[in-house]
Design an enzyme around this catalytic site. Structure first.
Site, mmCIF file in Angstrom:
data_model
loop_
_atom_site.group_PDB
_atom_site.id
_atom_site.type_symbol
_atom_site.label_atom_id
_atom_site.label_comp_id
_atom_site.label_asym_id
_atom_site.label_seq_id
_atom_site.Cartn_x
_atom_site.Cartn_y
_atom_site.Cartn_z
ATOM 1 N N ILE A 107 1.656 -1.083 1.037
ATOM 2 C CA ILE A 107 2.313 -2.546 0.940
ATOM 3 C C ILE A 107 1.306 -3.671 1.395
ATOM 4 O O ILE A 107 0.455 -3.612 2.104
ATOM 5 C CB ILE A 107 3.420 -2.604 1.969
ATOM 6 C CG1 ILE A 107 4.216 -3.923 2.053
ATOM 7 C CG2 ILE A 107 3.092 -2.324 3.337
ATOM 8 C CD1 ILE A 107 5.637 -3.657 2.516
ATOM 9 N N ASP A 109 1.165 -7.787 2.670
ATOM 10 C CA ASP A 109 2.058 -8.482 3.375
ATOM 11 C C ASP A 109 1.388 -9.952 3.337
ATOM 12 O O ASP A 109 1.434 -10.423 2.324
ATOM 13 C CB ASP A 109 2.377 -7.970 4.713
ATOM 14 C CG ASP A 109 3.216 -8.821 5.734
ATOM 15 O OD1 ASP A 109 3.553 -10.055 5.180
ATOM 16 O OD2 ASP A 109 2.959 -8.485 6.851
ATOM 17 N N GLY A 111 -1.885 -9.983 2.868
ATOM 18 C CA GLY A 111 -3.027 -9.848 1.897
ATOM 19 C C GLY A 111 -4.561 -9.829 2.676
ATOM 20 O O GLY A 111 -5.347 -9.498 1.871
ATOM 21 N N LYS A 137 4.784 -8.096 -0.770
ATOM 22 C CA LYS A 137 5.741 -9.130 -0.161
ATOM 23 C C LYS A 137 5.016 -10.489 -0.537
ATOM 24 O O LYS A 137 4.158 -11.158 0.156
ATOM 25 C CB LYS A 137 5.586 -8.987 1.361
ATOM 26 C CG LYS A 137 6.475 -7.781 1.885
ATOM 27 C CD LYS A 137 6.762 -8.020 3.491
ATOM 28 C CE LYS A 137 7.096 -6.608 4.153
ATOM 29 N NZ LYS A 137 6.869 -6.574 5.683
HETATM 30 P P1 IMP Z 1 -1.544 -7.295 5.279
HETATM 31 O O1 IMP Z 1 -2.971 -7.251 5.875
HETATM 32 O O2 IMP Z 1 -0.870 -8.169 6.144
HETATM 33 O O3 IMP Z 1 -1.292 -7.404 3.953
HETATM 34 O O4 IMP Z 1 -0.812 -6.141 5.924
HETATM 35 C C1 IMP Z 1 -0.991 -4.840 5.223
HETATM 36 C C2 IMP Z 1 -0.478 -3.799 6.060
HETATM 37 O O5 IMP Z 1 0.466 -4.100 7.008
HETATM 38 C C3 IMP Z 1 0.095 -2.505 5.516
HETATM 39 O O6 IMP Z 1 -0.801 -1.527 4.997
HETATM 40 C C4 IMP Z 1 1.075 -1.970 6.427
HETATM 41 O O7 IMP Z 1 0.493 -0.898 7.223
HETATM 42 C C5 IMP Z 1 1.498 -2.973 7.290
HETATM 43 N N1 IMP Z 1 2.729 -3.447 6.821
HETATM 44 C C6 IMP Z 1 2.962 -4.840 6.584
HETATM 45 N N2 IMP Z 1 4.412 -4.882 6.354
HETATM 46 C C7 IMP Z 1 4.846 -3.764 6.558
HETATM 47 C C8 IMP Z 1 6.282 -3.013 6.489
HETATM 48 O O8 IMP Z 1 7.217 -3.880 6.241
HETATM 49 N N3 IMP Z 1 6.370 -2.015 6.983
HETATM 50 C C9 IMP Z 1 5.607 -1.143 7.361
HETATM 51 N N4 IMP Z 1 4.131 -1.252 7.562
HETATM 52 C C10 IMP Z 1 4.126 -2.726 7.013
#
Ligand code: IMP
Ligand code: MG
Length: 190
Positions: A107, A109, A111, A137
């Site tokens: 996922i 979130d 980024g 997201k």
């Molecule tokens: P980013 O670096 O903020 O894009 O976060 C990505 C990481 O956060 C993903 O690889 C997930 O491990 C974790 N993550 C973000 N949102 C969720 C969620 O809704 N459920 C579970 N894990 C999430």
């Protein structure tokens, strides 16, 4: 007598994406990747542990090209909030120089994870590098990134299932579901 934890958990909110919808979408992504990498002799699926495991193992069965897979384990430096600082807990084994790499995560979130890992991988001179995420997201991005292959765009809900967890719970659910945090709080205070 001690309470036995129910499964599926009490804190599961709503099923947002069913098992059937996931299967269909993963099949389509596999077909698309098969077409796009028709001429590739060195295709590497590079998954981020541990959330992408279920997705990558399903996806690879739908790709009709020779491929190999590898993994990296990444964690954010601080707490639950994404900070943009990530630490490599375990690096991939393959020398990716000359490979067509598809970086795979569960996922996206903010980024930050994809942004940072992508930058690092580019320094290692793959022949090509694309990004594939099961969920995106899109409204939560804080950095400019491109997801070349996206399973589903979802609103800014916290979700579990199909590899994704809340504090290690819920990874083995075969669908994607939202979390009811009121119920979750009660379940951990029991
Ligand atoms: P980013 O670096 O903020 O894009 O976060 C990505 C990481 O956060 C993903 O690889 C997930 O491990 C974790 N993550 C973000 N949102 C969720 C969620 O809704 N459920 C579970 N894990 C999430
Ligand atoms: Mg992750």
């Amino acid at each position: 007598m001690a309470m036995i934890t129910k499964f599926p958990y009490d804190f599961i909110g709503e099923i947002l994406i069913s098992q059937e919808e996931i299967e269909k979408r993963v099949s389509d992504l596999g077909a698309q990747i098969t077409r796009d990498y028709q001429d590739s002799e060195k295709l590497l699926l590079l998954g981020l542990l541990r959330g992408s495991v279920m997705f990558i193992t399903d996806l690879m069965r739908k790709i009709q090209r020779p491929l190999t897979m590898d993994f990296m384990s990444i964690s954010s430096y601080a707490g639950a909030e994404s900070t943009g600082f990530i630490r490599i807990d375990s690096d991939h084994k393959t020398n990716i120089n000359g490979w067509d790499v598809i970086l795979i995560d569960d996922i996206v979130d903010t980024g930050y994870t994809i942004y940072t890992v992508r930058k690092l991988l580019l320094e290692r001179k793959p022949k090509s590098l694309r990004v594939c995420a099961m969920l995106d997201k899109i409204a939560s991005h804080k950095v400019d990134i491109t997801i070349d292959y996206c399973g589903f765009e979802i609103p800014d809900y916290f979700v579990v299932g199909y590899g994704l967890d809340l504090d290690e719970k819920g990874r083995n659910l075969p669908y994607i579901a939202s979390v009811d945090f009121e119920k979750y709080k009660k379940s951990i205070n029991k």
